[in-house]
Design an enzyme around this catalytic site. Structure first.
Site, PDB file in Angstrom:
ATOM      1  CD  GLU A 109      -4.504   4.358  -1.210  1.00 15.02           C
ATOM      2  OE1 GLU A 109      -4.619   4.874  -0.084  1.00 15.02           O
ATOM      3  OE2 GLU A 109      -5.402   4.416  -2.072  1.00 15.02           O
ATOM      4  CG  ASN A 122      -4.688  11.297  -5.232  1.00 14.01           C
ATOM      5  OD1 ASN A 122      -4.057  11.381  -6.279  1.00 14.01           O
ATOM      6  ND2 ASN A 122      -5.282  10.188  -4.851  1.00 14.01           N
ATOM      7  CG  ASP A 169      -1.961   1.061   1.199  1.00 11.20           C
ATOM      8  OD1 ASP A 169      -3.052   0.783   0.674  1.00 11.20           O
ATOM      9  OD2 ASP A 169      -1.699   2.183   1.682  1.00 11.20           O
ATOM     10  CG  ASP A 182      -4.464   8.805 -12.203  1.00 12.49           C
ATOM     11  OD1 ASP A 182      -4.829   8.271 -11.130  1.00 12.49           O
ATOM     12  OD2 ASP A 182      -5.255   9.341 -13.008  1.00 12.49           O
TER      13      ASP A 182
END
Length: 311
Positions: A221, A186, A178, A195
């Protein structure tokens, strides 16, 4: 026996059927005349499969690859190549030939490739079958990163557990990976940068994965690594190398100072494990890695609390 082996080798050289064998590291160890001719391989050459595909793609020969970005295609293809014991598919060559290809993988990761020329079959039937193959691939692929998706990874875990139950062998391990502080990435830089980071992570981790292993994105993620025949201790060594690779990554050309990390939880299979129980223990170990400060892995131990290990 020696005469039989020599006779078989001579027959392989003369047959129009394409025959090749790759070792567990995906390096070509044998190819008959038909295979070498189709893929432009010199008699003494032993290239790695990605290297062979890359050079033929740029030369406009060999396998037809209908993708605008070869490297993205390669990452996607490697996430599924050699993960199942057997698969069969159709592929076309730049010289106009159409091949029916089979890949058989043994327990040690060696792959036997056999292909027959089926160009004479009706073209409209080939198109239908190729559309079917594309649809199957799409159903197994994560749209953003191009690697395997949750459905495909879950199937590989089921296969791993099923094989161990059938022959009494050691099943292996599962790791949940993770990205650390991904919401912050973000929020600060935007979802486009998020992305980019996800694709960079998928590409770099896939490059470290053995052919017998399976790596996929299961959502957001979070990623899963399936490691057949691998103990938790062996898995930890592989993931520690991955931690180092990601720490060194600088995926944003306009922000050379930007870096990111990930955390991981590893769980080794138990005799009565299901996909859910194996994943739950690995996820619990991941949570412990996050609590311990992130940027590290934790190995699940059934007899005690999960144990942190920082590379």
């Amino acid at each position: 026996m020696h005469n039989v082996t020599d006779h078989l080798r001579a027959m392989y050289e003369d047959t129009p059927v394409l025959v090749a064998a790759y070792d567990p590291f995906d390096r070509l160890r044998y190819a008959n005349r038909a295979f070498r001719g189709a893929f432009f391989i010199e008699p003494a050459e032993e290239p790695f499969w990605p290297e062979l595909m890359r050079r033929n793609f740029h030369a406009g020969r060999g396998t037809v690859i209908r993708a605008p970005d070869f490297e993205e295609w390669l990452v996607s293809t490697l996430s599924r190549r050699g993960k199942a014991g057997f698969r069969a598919f159709e592929t076309d060559l730049a010289d106009g030939r159409w091949l029916w290809m089979t890949e058989t993988v043994d327990a040690e990761g060696w792959m036997l490739c056999i292909a027959s020329d089926i160009t004479s079959l009706r073209a409209e039937d080939r198109a239908v079958r190729q559309d079917r193959d594309f649809a199957i691939k799409a159903a197994q692929t994560d749209d953003l990163t191009g690697i395997a998706n949750r459905r495909y990874v879950t199937t590989r875990i089921e296969d791993m557990l099923g094989q161990a139950a059938a022959d009494g062998s050691t099943a292996g391990s599962v790791a949940v990976l993770d990205l650390d502080n991904f919401k912050y990435i973000n929020d600060r830089y935007g979802h486009h940068v998020g992305d980019v980071v996800l694709r960079d992570f998928a590409r770099r981790i896939q490059a470290q994965v053995r052919r017998t292993d399976c790596f996929g994105r299961v959502g957001g993620e979070e990623f899963i690594l399936v490691l057949p025949g691998t103990s938790a201790a062996q898995a930890a060594l592989l993931i520690e190398r991955m931690l180092t690779v990601i720490r060194r990554s600088r995926p944003l050309s306009d922000r050379p100072e930007f870096g990111y990390t990930f955390s991981a939880g590893v769980s080794e299979t138990l005799p009565d494990d299901s996909v859910a129980s194996l994943y739950t223990r690995a996820d619990k170990a991941l949570y412990a890695a996050k609590l311990a400060g992130r940027n590290q892995l934790v190995t699940d131990s059934p007899a005690s609390e999960p144990t942190p290990r920082q590379a």
